[in-house]
Design a protein around this motif. Structure first.
Motif, short mmCIF file in Angstrom:
data_model
loop_
_atom_site.label_atom_id
_atom_site.label_comp_id
_atom_site.label_asym_id
_atom_site.label_seq_id
_atom_site.Cartn_x
_atom_site.Cartn_y
_atom_site.Cartn_z
N GLU A 194 0.83 -1.21 0.00
CA GLU A 194 0.00 0.00 0.00
C GLU A 194 0.87 1.26 0.00
N ASN A 195 1.91 1.27 0.82
CA ASN A 195 2.80 2.43 0.89
C ASN A 195 3.54 2.65 -0.42
N LEU A 196 4.01 1.54 -1.03
CA LEU A 196 4.74 1.65 -2.29
C LEU A 196 3.83 2.15 -3.40
N THR A 197 2.60 1.65 -3.44
CA THR A 197 1.63 2.11 -4.45
C THR A 197 1.36 3.60 -4.28
N THR A 216 14.07 10.34 -2.33
CA THR A 216 15.28 9.73 -1.76
C THR A 216 14.99 8.29 -1.37
N ALA A 217 15.94 7.42 -1.65
CA ALA A 217 15.76 6.00 -1.33
C ALA A 217 17.13 5.36 -1.26
N SER A 218 17.19 4.20 -0.63
CA SER A 218 18.43 3.42 -0.63
C SER A 218 18.71 2.92 -2.04
N LEU A 225 12.12 1.15 -7.35
CA LEU A 225 11.22 2.26 -7.65
C LEU A 225 11.31 2.67 -9.11
N ALA A 226 12.52 2.71 -9.65
CA ALA A 226 12.70 3.08 -11.05
C ALA A 226 12.00 2.10 -11.99
N ASP A 239 4.16 9.97 -18.66
CA ASP A 239 5.60 10.23 -18.71
C ASP A 239 6.13 10.54 -17.31
N VAL A 240 6.98 9.63 -16.79
CA VAL A 240 7.60 9.84 -15.49
C VAL A 240 9.11 9.72 -15.65
N PRO A 241 9.79 10.83 -16.02
CA PRO A 241 11.25 10.76 -16.20
C PRO A 241 11.95 10.44 -14.88
N VAL A 242 12.94 9.57 -14.97
CA VAL A 242 13.65 9.12 -13.76
C VAL A 242 15.15 9.29 -13.97
N ILE A 243 15.82 9.87 -13.00
CA ILE A 243 17.28 9.91 -12.97
C ILE A 243 17.73 9.25 -11.68
N LEU A 244 18.49 8.17 -11.81
CA LEU A 244 19.04 7.50 -10.65
C LEU A 244 20.42 8.09 -10.37
#
Length: 246
Positions: A194-197, A216-218, A225-226, A239-244
């Protein structure tokens, strides 16, 4: 053949444990350590007539590898999945800087990635990793011990989830109905899904509203998450651009 179990760090609350496989016709008893979280001391756990045959590392979370440097002995191989093995150089280097991990070079020299049945002691002791979700690269282990016609199959799940994690398949309990001994652990809380969703939904809403969003995440959670955000892009055409970073 006599198989016994001992919790390896009961005062730290982490699920590291030792499996002893005693045979009447051998002088020394081989032992398998599943994970090496905080406070695991194999010199204290093992008697004079026992030795460490292998360490099975289920995944690269600190509470499962923190004592690897101290726990490793007897030239035992450290067996893990290919996904976990591929990141251990960075993980242990960071662990040495942040948590004072020791003997990291020796640990890395003993790491062996496996994907199929692997002979630890010939036909006497064999292990195989199995998918368990939870984190990128995480695995459980099937452990098969044999003494002549006497054969026992064990399953150590490590931390697991039934859902996939960053492209790694979740745990399928129905696939292992024939095991004789089950060592079952599950660290994920019931509220995790539920929290992740909710997190994925919030990130998607804010980025599509034009906001720059920093989450922020480990390291391993960030990869998870990516993958999920990429799935939102593919499935919903959002569109959800992601930069790790890191």
């Amino acid at each position: 053949m006599d198989i016994s179990y001992e919790h390896a760090n009961p005062r730290r609350g982490n699920e590291s444990f030792l499996i002893r496989i005693e045979e009447d016709h051998t002088e020394l008893t081989p032992c398998v350590l599943v994970d090496a979280g905080d406070g695991v001391d194999t010199d204290e756990l093992l008697g004079e007539d026992e030795y460490l045959a292998a360490i099975l590392l289920t995944h690269a979370h600190l509470d499962h590898y923190q004592s690897l440097g101290e726990a490793h002995r007897d030239g035992a191989p450290i067996l893990t999945s290919a996904g976990t093995a591929s990141i251990l150089d960075d993980v242990l280097s960071e662990g040495a800087d942040q948590y004072g991990l020791s003997n990291t070079d020796e640990v890395l020299d003993r790491v062996k990635a496996i994907s199929e049945w692997h002979d630890v002691l010939g036909d006497t002791l064999r292990v195989r990793p199995v998918p368990v979700g939870h984190a990128p690269g995480a695995c459980g282990f099937l452990i098969r011990a044999a003494d002549g016609d006497d054969q026992v199959t064990m399953l150590a799940t490590g931390d697991f989830t039934e859902r996939d994690a960053a492209g790694y398949r979740g745990f399928d309990a129905e696939a292992y109905a024939d095991v004789d001994i089950l060592f079952l652990t599950a660290a994920t809380t019931g509220a995790f899904e539920e929290n992740l969703t909710r997190t994925v939904a919030t990130i998607s809403e804010r980025t599509n509203a034009g906001s720059r969003t920093l989450c922020t995440a480990s390291g391993l959670t960030g990869v998870h998450l990516a993958i999920l955000l990429a799935g939102v892009d593919d499935e919903l055409d959002v569109d959800v651009p992601v930069i790790l970073a890191g």
